[in-house]
Every structure is written in structure tokens, then in C-alpha cells.
Scaffold this active site. Sequence first.
Site, mmCIF file in Angstrom:
data_model
loop_
_atom_site.group_PDB
_atom_site.id
_atom_site.type_symbol
_atom_site.label_atom_id
_atom_site.label_comp_id
_atom_site.label_asym_id
_atom_site.label_seq_id
_atom_site.Cartn_x
_atom_site.Cartn_y
_atom_site.Cartn_z
ATOM 1 C CB SER A 28 -9.766 -0.676 4.550
ATOM 2 O OG SER A 28 -8.474 -0.127 4.449
ATOM 3 C CB THR B 238 -0.837 -0.065 1.309
ATOM 4 O OG1 THR B 238 -1.663 -1.195 1.262
ATOM 5 C CG2 THR B 238 -1.694 1.168 1.538
ATOM 6 C CG ASP C 265 -8.278 -6.165 2.636
ATOM 7 O OD1 ASP C 265 -7.393 -6.984 2.941
ATOM 8 O OD2 ASP C 265 -8.042 -4.964 2.410
ATOM 9 C CB THR D 158 -3.840 -0.378 -0.992
ATOM 10 O OG1 THR D 158 -3.096 -1.593 -0.975
ATOM 11 C CG2 THR D 158 -5.299 -0.703 -0.748
HETATM 12 O O1 DON Z 1 -7.061 -1.931 3.025
HETATM 13 C C1 DON Z 1 -6.315 -2.602 3.714
HETATM 14 O O2 DON Z 1 -6.290 -2.548 4.919
HETATM 15 C C2 DON Z 1 -5.327 -3.525 3.056
HETATM 16 N N1 DON Z 1 -5.781 -3.927 1.763
HETATM 17 C C3 DON Z 1 -4.024 -2.836 2.986
HETATM 18 C C4 DON Z 1 -2.959 -3.749 2.474
HETATM 19 C C5 DON Z 1 -1.642 -3.234 2.824
HETATM 20 O O3 DON Z 1 -1.452 -2.239 3.477
HETATM 21 C C6 DON Z 1 -0.512 -3.985 2.413
HETATM 22 N N2 DON Z 1 0.657 -3.164 2.686
HETATM 23 N N3 DON Z 1 1.659 -2.988 2.957
#
Ligand code: DON
Length: 561
Positions: free
Chosen positions: A442, A371, A413, A389
Amino acid sequence: MVRPNRHRRAAVVLALLAGIFAPIAHAQATAQEFRNGVVVAVSRPGAEVGLAILRRGGNAVDAAVATAFALAVTHPAAGNIGGGGFMVIHPPGGKPTVVEYRETAPAAAHKTMYVNDDRALGHRIVGVPGTVRGLALAHQKFGKLPWKEVVLPAVDLAQNGFVLDQHEAASLNGVVAASKDFPEFCRVFGKSDGSRWKPGERLMQPDLAKTLRVLAEQGPDAFYSGIIADQIVAEMKAGGGLITKQDLAGYQAKLREPIHGVYRGYDIYAPPPPSSGGIVLVQMLNILENFDLAKQPRFAPETLHLMAEAMRRAYCDRARYLGDPAFTAIPNHLTTKSYAQKLAASIDLTRATPSADLAKDIVLADEGESTTHFSVIDKDGLAVANTYTLEHSYGSRVVVRGAGFLLNNEMMDFNRRPGVTDRQGTIGTDPNLIAPGKRMLSSQTPTIVAKNGKVVLVTGSPGGRTIINTVLGVVVNVIDYRMPLQDAVAAPRLHHQWFPDELRLENAKAQAATVQALVRLGHRVVPATKQGDAHSIWVNWQTGGFVAAADQRLSGHAAGY
Ligand code: DON
């Protein structure tokens, strides 16, 4: 057991004595300070696009939108037009707003669709993208410059290429080698002669340049009902994905009220559901406010213990209650001070609470690795915190053929196994089960801290579920420990997410005595390599300057003037 009220009274007295209610003012040794505005982001060319927009008279939202489009070119692991995210906007003296552009489940999605096929990559795991609508909504409501002007710099970067740094070259080499099942991905992101990228070489993305030019000229509808929509739907058909023309045409980004908390006199603004970020962050801060953290060092076992216990409790509620508010009722008490007092009273200062004691029936699943977050402020004090992301690094690995951009794998998610829970990391609770049109929960937590309507801190991070704890750490470092911003960003990070019942600690090797003390308190401590990437801004009220700290865990750059 502690008596939090006593702690609280003591904390208030000490805080008053220490002047904690005054805006934080401390010297900045290493971070850069700018007078007129700054963009701090993972990619230098991405941040520089934002700076050019500020210099041209654009405001922070114009710069944020331009930077977001630019990062879709220069940081393809997470910058995107095929994903989604959250933008917190704080106008000077005004009411903060969240532009929420989270992906949705396609209409043909259903609760059990991943029970027998839980592949993380490919067409079936793609959610309906929200980024283009979200950026257009932010621009329409708050931008000053014409839309075309903020999109065109990204066209130029895609068309003429940009120079890869060490991090981007290594990242592309790794992912291309691991993506042989995705030939279009390898064609777009690999070298045409099959050799490895070297730092200093140029990545050109002509298909993406065409797509971005269409967006610049025709606006966001091209993506949702025009030529780009047709390309997405053709890609879905070819690869067995679910997204239809109707799904795209029906997608809406939303303006939402941020979650607002007050922590030791500072206003905290972060996204509401469908992100868990705002609620979990404010809940943890409310718990910690019952203790005088600053009376012991930042990395004393007592401090880490209290933070871990706050994390454990808030993440348990995250699993129990949070999901898309259009589909699940979110209780009001989670961010109240009285609820936090109850939770604080349940913390034993001498012993870790086993996570299983908090709720015996629910366990959490793991999330992905990439992200990106960037922070912007302009000369008028308008501030933007944006996290967006593709879920995993490079998302689903599906590049829309002919259009040159990556699609997310955000359906990961959702809770993908209804009713199935185990301590190793599967969750089956109702609030975040799949339903058509629903937004997946998220952890993205772009956050703005303010006082009397004026911005103090802009921060946020990648890192899946660790995001909220990374932000918690930065906020505590700045407010409780008054660390200079660069130190607050660099300081080792801590993560507990209720289950698995373990405490992840950066730089654990260097803190052997602390780790031993935590183990004696009953924590299972696991060393973590790197947690997050929190590109942040702190406003120096004494000088009126903007202090920017690029997190050095990946590569980061502050472009200001
Ligand atoms: O929205 C979310 O919480 C996840 N899809 C974020 C994924 C994420 O941060 C991966 N990163 N380093």
C-alpha cells in the site's frame, strides 16, 4: 554535485538561528480552532458522528471508529467495511501504535492469476476485507465507550438516510452511469426511478443498516464467521470470486510499531509495511534534511527539484524492496540518516537524474483513484490518523447481495505480472507478487508528527501512489515553511514516483516560470488537476487549541467543539 554535509551543517546552523527546533507556532487565519477535540473528514455527517462521540465522553479512538463506520454509509466511494486500511494512534506522552488492517490475498490466489484476466472490477479482484477487524482491534485496545455505541450512529445514517451534497450526488451519478454491468450496485446506489441524484436528496441504505446493526449487536465475528461471512461467501460463489469461509475466519488485523523518523527535531510516525508510506516518507524527509529548504521559497524551482529528486530515489527503493514483511525481508538501511546522506550526495543540483539511471530493470504500475483519510484529536491530546480504502472509487463495484456493502478491488495493488516490466507502468519485482494470505503493498500514509511526546500535526491523504508525496508536502510546508495549516493543505502539490519519469504539478499553469526552470533542469513536467485530499489537524501549542483544516479539493468538514 552538491556536498550535502556542507548543506547539512549550514542547515543546522540556520535552523538553530531560526528557532526551527522550537514547536511551530504561527497564526491561523482561516482554519477553525477548537478547544476540546475535532474530527476532520471528507463528509460532514461522517465527521459529525465522530464529534457526537467526543461530546459523549468517547476518546479519539472511539470517535475514529464511529467515523469510519459512518463514512462507510456517507462516503461509499472510499469509506467502507469491505476494504482495509491503516490507523496511527498517538496517546498523549505515550508510545504510538499502528492498527494495520490491510486486505489479504485469498488462499486460492496465485502469482499468475491476473496474467490473462486483468479486469479491475468484479469478484476475482477482491481481497479479504480487513476494516471490521481493524476497527474492532483499535476499539478493543484503546476505546472507552461500548462497541455498540460507536457503531449505532452509522446504522441510523444508513436506515434514515443522509443528505447528499454536491460532490456525493455527482459522484454517484457518474459511477451509476458507468456500472451497468453491476445491477446490484445500481439498485443500491442509483435512484429507484432511474433519474439522477440531486444535491439535497437523501440516500437510504436499508440493507447496509441491517448489516451494521448485526455488527453493532454481535461484534466483528459476525463479519468473519457469522451471518455476514455467509453472505460474502455466497456472493463470491455466485460471481466467481475466490474468498472462502476459511479466508474470512483466518483474517487478522495487526498491531504494528510505526516507522519512526526524526525530521529537523520533529518525530514522524507513519505505517510500516505492508504500507510503503512510512518508509518512503521518512526516507524522503531524511534526504531533504541534508538541504536548507527554507532558504529558498517553497515553490522555487530549486525546492521543487530537490523534492522531486528525493521522491524519485525513495520510490525507486519502494519498487525494489517493499512488500508484505511476512513474505519478504525488508532491509533496515532504508530509513537511516547515513543512507539518506548517500542519496542526497547523488542529487545533482543542476540536472534531473534520469529515473532509468537509478535502476534499469524495474518499472511501476498505476494505482486507483479513491481512498479517504480523516484525522481526530480529543481533549486529552490522544490523536488518530486513519486512512482506509476500497482501492478504486467504489472498489470492485460488487455489492454483497442482501448486505448492502461494497467489496474492495485491492488485489490491484499486487504486482500482477511476474517478471514483466516495462517503462510504461508494469512492474514484476518479487517483493509484491501475489501469494495466498499475503498483504498487497500500500501507499497509505496516515501520519502523526510529534515533539517530546506531544502531537504537533495529524495528516494523511488518498491518491494511490501520490499519497506519500502529498503527506511529504504538508509536512514540509508546516515544518520548513511554517505555513498556517490551511495554507499548508491548500498549497499546490507535487508528485514524482520514479517511473513514469515525470513530475506532476498541481496548478502548473499559474507557475509558468517555475515550470520552464524545471524543464531546463531536465524534468518532464506534467500538469496535474488535483492531488489528494488531506484533512489535517495542527496543534497550537500556544493556545492549546486544535486547528483543523478540511482540504477543499473534494468536500471536507471539520466538526469540533
Ligand atoms: O493502498 C493503496 O495504496 C491504494 N489502494 C490506495 C488507492 C488510493 O488511494 C486511490 N485514491 N485516491
